[in-house]
Write an enzyme that holds these catalytic residues in place. Structure first.
Site: not given
Ligand code: GLN
Length: 483
Positions: A80, A155, A179
């Site tokens: 990532k 994400s 994420s």
């Molecule tokens: N979807 C969650 C957010 O936008 C988690 C993001 C993440 O785990 N980095 O806060």
């Protein structure tokens, strides 16, 4: 015939290299071919610098020829795009960091290199790890490899799409509120978030520091165990890591079984609003585990309904502080302003031009909940809720080895469905964020398919530093499901 990595697991690649069935250069070429063939349609990668990666592969081959037998020697690992790798870009899929070159290696990068592996490609993500669909990337759209008209989840959407789409053996990603686990479930691979403090965050671009955790995206639970052994451990550069020994997690899977496993099924995770096909798949899987000898019992995590609100307060508060450094001076692209403009103009323009709408929304929200007059009402309250959520899990793990839940409320949806509805996106994390709030570990494994053939994931949750129990349970479930 050239090597095909589409179904190849990390463990199979390690065996193939050790038995000299193929070289690391051949492996990297196979990854490159897979990307060339498929990624134009999927868009998982932001970059794959073949020259550097082949160089690393050929060095690994030379070392093996000299008798080096490190377990991950010659293995390419995709990343990532938020890990610092010395001399390489690390954009976090943000225009702000488009030109940033990492000056050092993150600890997890040093660790995979020490085990013989090397970074192989930067994967798309939601900008600065904020989002649930990867639509927030400033650079490109990533499509779900199972259904290209749908999002891969986020994400870490690129990380899941690359692994599930047969373009990477495995990848490293981060999970602050789901994420890793969410895109794994949307794309149909295994997404694992270790306990907070198990893996160093040093050199990993932060979103919400008390929630962020490095984890893995793989094809199997065994591969997750292999990678965890390589990346886990105490790090003097990350004071939140714990000095707890790192076992050989793969070895610990030996003899994994459902027999006698105490599984708690929290009723707050099986509620109206969750897609009935998801509920059916998860329930059917749990029934199978019961038939195979597990003790399954419904139970309660009473503060679940408050966890997601508290998560959004804690995470945005921390994001607003962490992302303050992206001001065009300390970090990030500086926008040119009129010479007569003052410093604030420069900050304002740099941020306005450099950051996407969701990131700005989070920063503003986070600044608000930390402002004087609001701090007690929102932030302090959210911290209290966080403690209650944690206590729920602590109580549960006195009685159960693991908990099982759906990963999220539905299957991968079409593009655009949550873009104008941040609240809907927020609800996707409802079953995931509590695990980060409590600092415990969780894994998402495929457990079935919807009637449209879309992957459904189930989440298995384990206690803090209960990775051995969690991975053994997940391994046994994976075998029982045979998926
Ligand atoms: N979807 C969650 C957010 O936008 C988690 C993001 C993440 O785990 N980095 O806060």
């Amino acid at each position: 015939m050239s090597l095909d990595i589409s179904e190849m697991t990390l463990s199979a690649a390690m065996d193939g290299l050790a038995q000299k069935d193929f070289s690391s250069v051949e492996l990297v070429n196979a990854v490159r071919d897979a990307i060339a063939e498929k990624d134009e349609n999927i868009g998982a990668y932001l970059a794959f610098d073949a020259d550097t990666i082949l160089q690393d592969a050929s060095e690994a081959d030379a070392l093996r020829a000299k008798g080096d037998e490190r377990c991950l020697l010659g293995i390419p690992i995709a990343l990532k795009d938020l890990f610092n790798v010395e001399g390489q870009p690390c954009t976090c899929a943000s225009k702000m960091l488009e030109n940033y070159i990492a000056p050092f290696d993150a600890t997890v990068i040093s660790k995979i290199k020490a085990a013989g592996a090397f970074p192989a490609g930067r994967l798309n993500m939601d900008e600065l790890a904020i989002g649930t669909t990867t639509e927030n990337s400033a650079f490109k759209l990533t499509k779900n490899p199972v259904a290209p008209d749908r999002v891969p989840g986020g994400s870490s959407g690129g990380s899941a799409a690359a692994v599930a789409g047969g373009m990477a053996l495995a990848s490293l990603a981060t999970d602050s509120g789901g994420s890793i686990r969410l895109p794994a479930s949307y794309c149909g691979c295994v997404g694992f978030k270790p306990s907070y403090g198990r893996v160093s965050r040093y050199g990993v671009a932060p979103y919400a520091s008390s929630l962020d955790q490095v984890g893995t995206m793989t094809k199997t639970v065994e591969d997750a165990a292999i990678l965890l052994s390589a990346i886990a451990g105490c790090d003097q550069r990350d004071q939140t890591t714990h000095n707890v020994p790192v076992p050989d997690y793969r070895e610990m899977l030996a003899g994994s079984s459902l027999e006698g496993l105490r599984i708690g099924v929290p009723r707050e995770y099986f509620v109206d609003g969750v897609d009935s096909e998801v509920l059916d798949s998860v329930r059917a899987a749990i029934d199978k585990f019961a038939k195979a000898g597990a003790h399954v019992e419904e139970m309660s995590l009473p503060h679940t309904e408050y966890a997601i609100s508290a998560y959004y307060i804690c995470s945005t508060a921390e994001a607003s502080s962490n992302l303050a450094r992206l001001d065009g001076v300390r970090y990030g692209k500086r926008s040119v302003t009129d010479d007569r403009g003052d410093l604030n103009d420069m900050y304002f323009t740099s941020r306005t031009e450099g950051l996407g709408p969701d990131v700005k929304r989070r920063i503003i929200f986070g600044t608000f909940v930390l402002s004087s007059g609001r701090y007690e009402e929102y932030y302090v309250r959210a911290l209290k809720v966080r403690t209650l959520v944690k206590q729920d899990f602590n109580e549960a793990f006195k009685k159960f080895d693991v908990l099982m839940t759906p990963v999220t409320a539905g299957v991968a949806h079409k593009f655009g469905e949550t873009q104008n509805d941040p609240l809907k996106a927020t609800l996707n994390d409802m079953f995931l964020a509590p695990v980060n709030m409590a600092g415990i570990c969780g894994i998402s494994i495929p457990c079935g398919k919807s009637s449209e053939g879309l992957p459904v994931g189930m989440q298995i949750i384990g206690p803090s530093f209960g990775e051995v129990t969690l991975l053994r349970a997940a391994d046994a479930c994976e075998k029982e499901l045979g998926l």
